[in-house]
Enzyme design. Structure first.
Site, mmCIF file in Angstrom:
data_model
loop_
_atom_site.group_PDB
_atom_site.id
_atom_site.type_symbol
_atom_site.label_atom_id
_atom_site.label_comp_id
_atom_site.label_asym_id
_atom_site.label_seq_id
_atom_site.Cartn_x
_atom_site.Cartn_y
_atom_site.Cartn_z
ATOM 1 C CE LYS A 264 -3.963 -1.762 2.649
ATOM 2 N NZ LYS A 264 -4.969 -1.584 1.586
ATOM 3 N NE ARG A 338 -10.825 -10.007 -1.888
ATOM 4 C CZ ARG A 338 -11.195 -9.147 -2.831
ATOM 5 N NH1 ARG A 338 -11.481 -9.570 -4.046
ATOM 6 N NH2 ARG A 338 -11.285 -7.868 -2.562
#
Ligand code: BES
Ligand code: MN
Ligand code: ZN
Length: 487
Positions: A264, A338
């Site tokens: 990020k 996920r």
């Protein structure tokens, strides 16, 4: 916040005396200066509004405060009562006054409603001052005690119950507020073990080796780049009938999300300490349900990992095998939530055969783009479950908004080399994330996914929280269980 009950305020009253009032219906027995003052100040009793003025009652000057709770027929009245209590706390928290009276009798509320006002008042006072060694005097909170006068019968019991919820919300906030050098998978588990000691809940912990044996290649893949070992924590509360299939709550507990090798950008990365907010909400909700001895069987599962870049970390393009046997091409290591949830979902289904599953996750940045900080997104394969959650959301103030699922979205996850990839395209990012999770739900078990990315942390004070960790989800899940699983 200390809460004391007494019959009346006659003998000696604190300076501040608060009353909760309905919207557009100022009580007729108010001193003239207060009723005219309130009107002149455009106070109408909307949820969260407070008006106060000084007035002489029985020869003593008191500061009479009116807190608005909106309209009693509204679905969100309970949440509005909490908000009224919270608005009072917010106003007087650092006022110099140490005690506030709540005139329950004059407020005309029943026991549960009075408890809701107190719950809001307590929650708004919560702050994590653990790391502040140099608070200036004017930053120090002075309000420490609420004296409740003339509360209706049953208020103490209702407050016992609400206090359990308060402790749950506060536990979630604590877990979320703690930085990632303090809360990582092992210490998250330890905090829970301490907090749940002697409560009657049973805690089950899986370590790396056990997860390896179970074939949780997706969850373990995320943890590969971290020095900190991963964990699964299950909190079991069997307060219902023996043999009744439990409700399962599953939380994303990424204790820090750097993005991994798909790193990020630097600015704002510190926010990713609260990427365990789903797991935090599950732990807090389980604490609330356990402390108030909910008459229901409930399992809370937290998937705990740290997502770091490292020589051993997953690479974009790597293929992992999940516990379900399905293979996943990891095109972006930043879509890690996920991967954690899919193995946690498979495990909870195989291990506990739940009647229904609700997962909570700070899953996608796209959720902030669509709903901001006002609603969490709900995705479900079952309309009844969706309706129950939406209703509990309105009642509790932890609001939800429903999103669609459809085969056309699901298709976006097809991979040329594995059973699926872990990202869809550029669009509908929150929905493709939910579709990914749905691939791990077996036999159409009723399942709902709550994307809480915009809700677990607040940059400014809100209805019942200061800025920082909100505790979102605890009251929602508690209310959901009350409404649907304790009859
Ligand atoms: N934890 C983030 C989602 C997130 C981002 C929550 C910002 C709150 C604020 C999640 O793991 C993530 O990085 N998601 C990616 C998915 C993408 C790579 C498909 C995202 O949303 O950018
Ligand atoms: Mn991520
Ligand atoms: Zn994440």
């Amino acid at each position: 916040m200390q809460i004391d009950f007494r019959d009346s305020l006659k003998a000696d009253s604190p300076r501040i005396v608060a009353r909760v009032v309905m919207q557009d219906k100022l009580p007729s027995d108010l001193p003239r200066a207060i009723s005219e003052g309130a009107q002149a100040s455009r106070f109408t009793g909307k949820p969260g509004q407070v008006f106060d003025g000084f007035t002489e009652i029985d020869g003593v000057v008191v500061r009479l405060a009116l807190a608005g709770a909106g309209k009693p027929d509204a679905e969100g009245y309970h949440a509005a009562l909490e908000r009224a209590g919270a608005a009072l706390t917010a106003k007087y928290l650092t006022s110099g006054e140490s005690t506030m009276a709540l005139d329950a009798e004059a407020s005309g509320l029943d026991a549960e409603q009075t408890a809701a006002v107190l719950l809001g008042a307590r929650l708004r006072a919560w702050r994590w001052d653990h790391y502040r060694t140099k608070l200036r005097d004017e930053q120090k909170r002075t309000l420490k005690r609420i004296v409740v006068a003339g509360a209706p019968e049953g208020t103490k019991d209702a407050w016992e119950d609400a206090q359990a919820v308060a402790m749950g919300v506060e536990f979630t906030r604590e877990l979320v507020a703690e930085p990632a050098n303090i809360i990582y998978p092992e210490s998250f588990v330890e905090r829970c073990q301490e907090r749940f000691k002697d409560t009657g809940a049973e805690l089950v912990v899986l370590d790396d080796a056990e997860m390896e044996k179970l074939g949780m290649g997706a969850l373990l893949g995320v943890g590969l780049g971290s020095e900190r070992p991963s964990r699964i924590l299950a909190i079991k509360w069997m307060g219902g009938k023996e043999g009744d299939a439990p409700t399962a709550f599953v939380g994303k507990g990424v204790t820090f999300d750097t993005g991994g090798i798909s790193l990020k950008p630097g600015p704002g990365m510190e926010d990713m300490k609260w990427d365990m907010g789903g797991a935090g909400a599950v732990a807090g909700a389980m604490l609330a349900l356990t402390l108030r001895k909910a008459k229901s069987n409930i399992i809370g599962v937290c998937g705990l990992v740290e997502n770091m870049p490292d020589g051993r970390a997953m690479r974009p393009g790597d293929i992992v095998t999940s516990m379900s046997g399905q293979t996943i091409e990891v095109l972006n290591t930043d879509a890690e939530g996920r991967l954690v949830l899919c193995d946690a979902l498979t495990w909870v289904q195989q291990e506990f055969k739940p009647a229904r599953i609700v997962d909570l996750a700070t899953l996608t940045g796209a959720m902030l783009i669509s709903l901001g900080h006002e609603h969490a997104g709900v995705f479900t394969n079952n309309d009844d479950l969706g309706d129950d959650l939406l209703h509990a959301g309105k009642q509790s103030g932890d609001k939800l908004w429903r999103f669609p699922l459809a085969p056309e979205y699901d298709k976006l996850l097809d991979s040329p080399i594995a059973d699926m990839k872990n990202i869809g395209g550029r669009y509908a990012g929150s929905i493709t994330a939910a579709q990914f999770l749905q691939r791990f739900i077996e036999d159409d078990t009723p399942w709902a996914h709550l994307d809480v990315a915009g809700m677990v942390w607040a940059d400014k004070p809100g209805a019942t929280w200061d800025k920082g960790a909100t505790g979102y989800g605890v009251r929602l899940l508690d209310r959901f269980i009350r409404n649907t699983a304790e009859g």
